[in-house]
Design a protein around this motif. Structure first.
Motif, PDB file in Angstrom:
ATOM      1  N   VAL A 147       0.836  -1.190   0.000  1.00  0.00           N
ATOM      2  CA  VAL A 147       0.000   0.000   0.000  1.00  0.00           C
ATOM      3  C   VAL A 147       0.874   1.245   0.000  1.00  0.00           C
ATOM      4  O   VAL A 147       2.017   1.208   0.434  1.00  0.00           O
ATOM      5  CB  VAL A 147      -0.927   0.013   1.243  1.00  0.00           C
ATOM      6  CG1 VAL A 147      -1.897  -1.138   1.201  1.00  0.00           C
ATOM      7  CG2 VAL A 147      -0.126  -0.028   2.525  1.00  0.00           C
ATOM      8  N   ASP A 148       0.344   2.350  -0.497  1.00  0.00           N
ATOM      9  CA  ASP A 148       1.043   3.621  -0.406  1.00  0.00           C
ATOM     10  C   ASP A 148       0.984   4.051   1.059  1.00  0.00           C
ATOM     11  O   ASP A 148      -0.105   4.233   1.608  1.00  0.00           O
ATOM     12  CB  ASP A 148       0.363   4.668  -1.301  1.00  0.00           C
ATOM     13  CG  ASP A 148       0.962   6.039  -1.094  1.00  0.00           C
ATOM     14  OD1 ASP A 148       2.151   6.209  -1.398  1.00  0.00           O
ATOM     15  OD2 ASP A 148       0.240   6.930  -0.591  1.00  0.00           O
ATOM     16  N   PRO A 149       2.136   4.218   1.715  1.00  0.00           N
ATOM     17  CA  PRO A 149       2.134   4.503   3.149  1.00  0.00           C
ATOM     18  C   PRO A 149       1.351   5.758   3.537  1.00  0.00           C
ATOM     19  O   PRO A 149       0.625   5.753   4.529  1.00  0.00           O
ATOM     20  CB  PRO A 149       3.620   4.654   3.491  1.00  0.00           C
ATOM     21  CG  PRO A 149       4.352   3.952   2.400  1.00  0.00           C
ATOM     22  CD  PRO A 149       3.490   4.074   1.189  1.00  0.00           C
ATOM     23  N   ASP A 150       1.487   6.831   2.758  1.00  0.00           N
ATOM     24  CA  ASP A 150       0.798   8.076   3.114  1.00  0.00           C
ATOM     25  C   ASP A 150      -0.716   7.938   3.004  1.00  0.00           C
ATOM     26  O   ASP A 150      -1.457   8.391   3.880  1.00  0.00           O
ATOM     27  CB  ASP A 150       1.288   9.231   2.226  1.00  0.00           C
ATOM     28  CG  ASP A 150       2.744   9.586   2.508  1.00  0.00           C
ATOM     29  OD1 ASP A 150       3.179   9.446   3.666  1.00  0.00           O
ATOM     30  OD2 ASP A 150       3.443   9.986   1.562  1.00  0.00           O
ATOM     31  N   THR A 151      -1.167   7.302   1.929  1.00  0.00           N
ATOM     32  CA  THR A 151      -2.613   7.111   1.747  1.00  0.00           C
ATOM     33  C   THR A 151      -3.166   6.168   2.807  1.00  0.00           C
ATOM     34  O   THR A 151      -4.246   6.410   3.353  1.00  0.00           O
ATOM     35  CB  THR A 151      -2.910   6.559   0.336  1.00  0.00           C
ATOM     36  OG1 THR A 151      -2.365   7.464  -0.632  1.00  0.00           O
ATOM     37  CG2 THR A 151      -4.398   6.405   0.101  1.00  0.00           C
ATOM     38  N   ALA A 152      -2.413   5.101   3.110  1.00  0.00           N
ATOM     39  CA  ALA A 152      -2.869   4.147   4.132  1.00  0.00           C
ATOM     40  C   ALA A 152      -2.977   4.833   5.487  1.00  0.00           C
ATOM     41  O   ALA A 152      -3.977   4.686   6.189  1.00  0.00           O
ATOM     42  CB  ALA A 152      -1.916   2.967   4.200  1.00  0.00           C
ATOM     43  N   LEU A 153      -1.970   5.611   5.856  1.00  0.00           N
ATOM     44  CA  LEU A 153      -1.976   6.299   7.145  1.00  0.00           C
ATOM     45  C   LEU A 153      -3.126   7.302   7.219  1.00  0.00           C
ATOM     46  O   LEU A 153      -3.739   7.478   8.267  1.00  0.00           O
ATOM     47  CB  LEU A 153      -0.639   7.000   7.361  1.00  0.00           C
ATOM     48  CG  LEU A 153      -0.147   7.079   8.788  1.00  0.00           C
ATOM     49  CD1 LEU A 153      -0.032   5.704   9.409  1.00  0.00           C
ATOM     50  CD2 LEU A 153       1.173   7.802   8.850  1.00  0.00           C
ATOM     51  N   ALA A 154      -3.423   7.938   6.095  1.00  0.00           N
ATOM     52  CA  ALA A 154      -4.524   8.904   6.055  1.00  0.00           C
ATOM     53  C   ALA A 154      -5.859   8.245   6.373  1.00  0.00           C
ATOM     54  O   ALA A 154      -6.755   8.888   6.929  1.00  0.00           O
ATOM     55  CB  ALA A 154      -4.582   9.572   4.683  1.00  0.00           C
ATOM     56  N   ALA A 155      -5.993   6.950   6.051  1.00  0.00           N
ATOM     57  CA  ALA A 155      -7.238   6.245   6.361  1.00  0.00           C
ATOM     58  C   ALA A 155      -7.486   6.206   7.859  1.00  0.00           C
ATOM     59  O   ALA A 155      -8.624   6.125   8.309  1.00  0.00           O
ATOM     60  CB  ALA A 155      -7.195   4.829   5.798  1.00  0.00           C
ATOM     61  N   VAL A 156      -6.417   6.294   8.641  1.00  0.00           N
ATOM     62  CA  VAL A 156      -6.530   6.256  10.097  1.00  0.00           C
ATOM     63  C   VAL A 156      -6.630   7.651  10.687  1.00  0.00           C
ATOM     64  O   VAL A 156      -7.419   7.899  11.600  1.00  0.00           O
ATOM     65  CB  VAL A 156      -5.306   5.538  10.727  1.00  0.00           C
ATOM     66  CG1 VAL A 156      -5.414   5.498  12.239  1.00  0.00           C
ATOM     67  CG2 VAL A 156      -5.154   4.147  10.161  1.00  0.00           C
ATOM     68  N   THR A 157      -5.840   8.589  10.161  1.00  0.00           N
ATOM     69  CA  THR A 157      -5.646   9.855  10.858  1.00  0.00           C
ATOM     70  C   THR A 157      -6.252  11.099  10.201  1.00  0.00           C
ATOM     71  O   THR A 157      -6.561  12.055  10.893  1.00  0.00           O
ATOM     72  CB  THR A 157      -4.135  10.125  11.031  1.00  0.00           C
ATOM     73  OG1 THR A 157      -3.523  10.213   9.741  1.00  0.00           O
ATOM     74  CG2 THR A 157      -3.478   9.033  11.852  1.00  0.00           C
ATOM     75  N   ALA A 158      -6.372  11.113   8.870  1.00  0.00           N
ATOM     76  CA  ALA A 158      -6.785  12.330   8.161  1.00  0.00           C
ATOM     77  C   ALA A 158      -8.254  12.654   8.374  1.00  0.00           C
ATOM     78  O   ALA A 158      -9.067  11.773   8.681  1.00  0.00           O
ATOM     79  CB  ALA A 158      -6.482  12.204   6.674  1.00  0.00           C
ATOM     80  N   ALA A 159      -8.589  13.925   8.155  1.00  0.00           N
ATOM     81  CA  ALA A 159      -9.983  14.359   8.287  1.00  0.00           C
ATOM     82  C   ALA A 159     -10.866  13.594   7.309  1.00  0.00           C
ATOM     83  O   ALA A 159     -12.000  13.242   7.626  1.00  0.00           O
ATOM     84  CB  ALA A 159     -10.090  15.867   8.043  1.00  0.00           C
ATOM     85  N   GLU A 160     -10.351  13.314   6.109  1.00  0.00           N
ATOM     86  CA  GLU A 160     -11.048  12.519   5.121  1.00  0.00           C
ATOM     87  C   GLU A 160     -10.165  11.328   4.755  1.00  0.00           C
ATOM     88  O   GLU A 160      -9.011  11.537   4.381  1.00  0.00           O
ATOM     89  CB  GLU A 160     -11.367  13.335   3.867  1.00  0.00           C
ATOM     90  CG  GLU A 160     -12.392  14.430   4.062  1.00  0.00           C
ATOM     91  CD  GLU A 160     -13.765  13.895   4.430  1.00  0.00           C
ATOM     92  OE1 GLU A 160     -14.143  12.807   3.960  1.00  0.00           O
ATOM     93  OE2 GLU A 160     -14.462  14.571   5.217  1.00  0.00           O
ATOM     94  N   PRO A 161     -10.668  10.091   4.852  1.00  0.00           N
ATOM     95  CA  PRO A 161      -9.841   8.937   4.515  1.00  0.00           C
ATOM     96  C   PRO A 161      -9.323   9.051   3.087  1.00  0.00           C
ATOM     97  O   PRO A 161     -10.037   9.517   2.201  1.00  0.00           O
ATOM     98  CB  PRO A 161     -10.789   7.748   4.639  1.00  0.00           C
ATOM     99  CG  PRO A 161     -11.939   8.242   5.453  1.00  0.00           C
ATOM    100  CD  PRO A 161     -12.028   9.728   5.231  1.00  0.00           C
ATOM    101  N   GLY A 162      -8.075   8.660   2.874  1.00  0.00           N
ATOM    102  CA  GLY A 162      -7.519   8.708   1.529  1.00  0.00           C
ATOM    103  C   GLY A 162      -6.926  10.051   1.165  1.00  0.00           C
ATOM    104  O   GLY A 162      -6.472  10.237   0.049  1.00  0.00           O
ATOM    105  N   THR A 163      -6.934  11.008   2.089  1.00  0.00           N
ATOM    106  CA  THR A 163      -6.344  12.320   1.838  1.00  0.00           C
ATOM    107  C   THR A 163      -5.080  12.449   2.668  1.00  0.00           C
ATOM    108  O   THR A 163      -5.153  12.757   3.859  1.00  0.00           O
ATOM    109  CB  THR A 163      -7.324  13.464   2.232  1.00  0.00           C
ATOM    110  OG1 THR A 163      -8.580  13.205   1.609  1.00  0.00           O
ATOM    111  CG2 THR A 163      -6.784  14.804   1.814  1.00  0.00           C
TER     112      THR A 163
END
Length: 198
Positions: free
Chosen positions: A179-195
């Motif tokens: 998986v792309d690490p930044d996109t995967a991590l965003a699924a957990v932490t970002a305001a919008e998953p995948g961002t």
């Protein structure tokens, strides 16, 4: 006293959470190969190794419910502890993991992935023990290979960690759909998953 903790979520509770909170984030912490083999629809693959490597980035920018999933619940509980220590989003763990989810009729996506990590560990550990015992018939010191594996499995059970699973998780067949690490991590932490965070 049932022994249940508030961090554990049963299959029926997860179904209800997905119905009443459509923004619930299902985070599957298994290896990419395991995830490709079978996963819950709508879940995001964020391998536990990635969470370990990027602990300092686990702060949360959302209030969405987070539910962690693995094969049986053990890795998901480790991931919950990582998130808690890092100040990440509060998370719950699917009790019994995807195994129990399937046993209770939960919908899954199936693909061409690899065996679950627990099964891979049993195969490797069993093969090493068998090789040690049979090999010791010709070369006696090989009996210690079986003892070493037994000690490792005992330690894994007591500590609720598994060095063999971590090593197997690094093999190419378990990382094939990395998986792309930044996109995967965003699924957990970002305001919008995948961002991804900027």
């Amino acid at each position: 006293m049932s022994g249940e903790t508030p961090e554990l979520l049963h299959t029926a509770q997860l179904r209800e959470s997905l119905r009443t909170h459509p923004r619930t984030r299902l985070i599957d912490v298994r290896s990419p190969g395991e995830f490709d083999s079978v996963n819950i629809p709508g879940s995001h693959n964020v391998p536990i190794e990635l969470l370990r490597e990027r602990q300092s980035e686990l702060g949360s920018a959302h209030d969405d419910p987070v539910v962690l999933v693995c094969a049986s619940g053990a890795r998901a509980e480790q991931a919950r502890t990582l998130l808690e220590r890092a100040g990440g989003p509060g998370a719950r763990v699917l009790r019994g993991g995807i195994n129990e989810w399937q046993q209770e009729g939960g919908e899954v996506n199936r693909g061409k992935g690899v065996w679950p990590m627990e099964r891979q560990v049993r195969l490797v550990a069993g093969s090493l023990v068998l090789s040690g015992v049979l090999g010791s018939l010709a070369y006696r010191p090989l009996k210690w290979l079986a003892g070493f594996v037994g000690a490792g499995l005992t330690f894994a059970a007591i500590s609720d960690t598994c060095a063999m699973a971590r090593l197997l998780g690094m093999l190419p067949h378990n990382r094939k759909s990395a998986v792309d690490p930044d996109t995967a991590l965003a699924a957990v932490t970002a305001a919008e998953p995948g961002t991804p965070h900027v």
